[in-house]
Design an enzyme around this catalytic site. Sequence first.
Site, PDB file in Angstrom:
ATOM      1  N   GLY A 114       0.825  -1.204   0.000  1.00  0.00           N
ATOM      2  CA  GLY A 114       0.000   0.000   0.000  1.00  0.00           C
ATOM      3  C   GLY A 114       0.857   1.252   0.000  1.00  0.00           C
ATOM      4  O   GLY A 114       1.452   1.628  -1.010  1.00  0.00           O
ATOM      5  N   CYS A 115       0.933   1.910   1.147  1.00  0.00           N
ATOM      6  CA  CYS A 115       1.627   3.185   1.224  1.00  0.00           C
ATOM      7  C   CYS A 115       3.136   3.060   1.017  1.00  0.00           C
ATOM      8  O   CYS A 115       3.780   3.998   0.525  1.00  0.00           O
ATOM      9  CB  CYS A 115       1.330   3.858   2.562  1.00  0.00           C
ATOM     10  SG  CYS A 115      -0.406   4.355   2.714  1.00  0.00           S
ATOM     11  N   VAL A 116       3.725   1.922   1.396  1.00  0.00           N
ATOM     12  CA  VAL A 116       5.157   1.746   1.159  1.00  0.00           C
ATOM     13  C   VAL A 116       5.430   1.677  -0.341  1.00  0.00           C
ATOM     14  O   VAL A 116       6.292   2.392  -0.876  1.00  0.00           O
ATOM     15  CB  VAL A 116       5.684   0.481   1.859  1.00  0.00           C
ATOM     16  CG1 VAL A 116       7.167   0.266   1.527  1.00  0.00           C
ATOM     17  CG2 VAL A 116       5.489   0.583   3.361  1.00  0.00           C
ATOM     18  N   THR A 124       4.808   5.109  -1.973  1.00  0.00           N
ATOM     19  CA  THR A 124       5.802   6.101  -1.576  1.00  0.00           C
ATOM     20  C   THR A 124       7.153   5.807  -2.215  1.00  0.00           C
ATOM     21  O   THR A 124       7.867   6.723  -2.641  1.00  0.00           O
ATOM     22  CB  THR A 124       5.924   6.163  -0.046  1.00  0.00           C
ATOM     23  OG1 THR A 124       4.651   6.554   0.501  1.00  0.00           O
ATOM     24  CG2 THR A 124       6.979   7.162   0.400  1.00  0.00           C
TER      25      THR A 124
END
Length: 217
Positions: free
Chosen positions: A115-117, A120
Amino acid sequence: MNLEPLTPDNTTVVLVDHAVGFANVLRSHDTAQHINNVVGLAKTALWYGTGLVVTNGLPGKPSGPLYPQLREVIGDHPVIERAGNFNGFLDEEFARAVRQTGRQKLAIAGVSTEGCVLQTVLGALREGYEVYLVVDASASLTAETHAVAVQRMVAAGAVPVTWFSLAGEFQVDHRFPTGPIFQRLMREHVPTMAMGVQSHLSAVQQAQQTQQAQPVG
């Protein structure tokens, strides 16, 4: 791949969404070991003096606050609260904090990996940063989702590392003045290796005592 060593002067550690609400659903790693690795990575950043950027969601989100163990280690270090962006670089405060560290090498870890990893890391690569994914301080819903996300990031140009190998790269040589930092990280977060070193030192000490006790002539 750039073979220039990672050093505290050229590296920023980025911690993404290590939140208690996520920890309850992570299944790719043992929870206790995962938290141990995250805290070890945070201490590595603080004790060696790298750049450090920490981000999490808004306090009212279901994901909740940072892991208490992580919060205790970072103390009053700022935590950038993002409203909803998966890719941290879409948040101007986060992007500015990373830029202000003045370092182009980013060691990124967080949850969830897919997800966010993932988003990013891809965002950092688009911005021209050199990205190192700290795989054992990141975690996901399943081992499969973690592995596939890691594969995608590596294919995109991120380099996989582990947190203690990063500490070792910062240390370079056990004889350097920062040696006690590395030894403390080992004692507190890699106990099996620390006990192995202690066993070796005890054996050396015993051999020396035996030799000294032998009669001369």
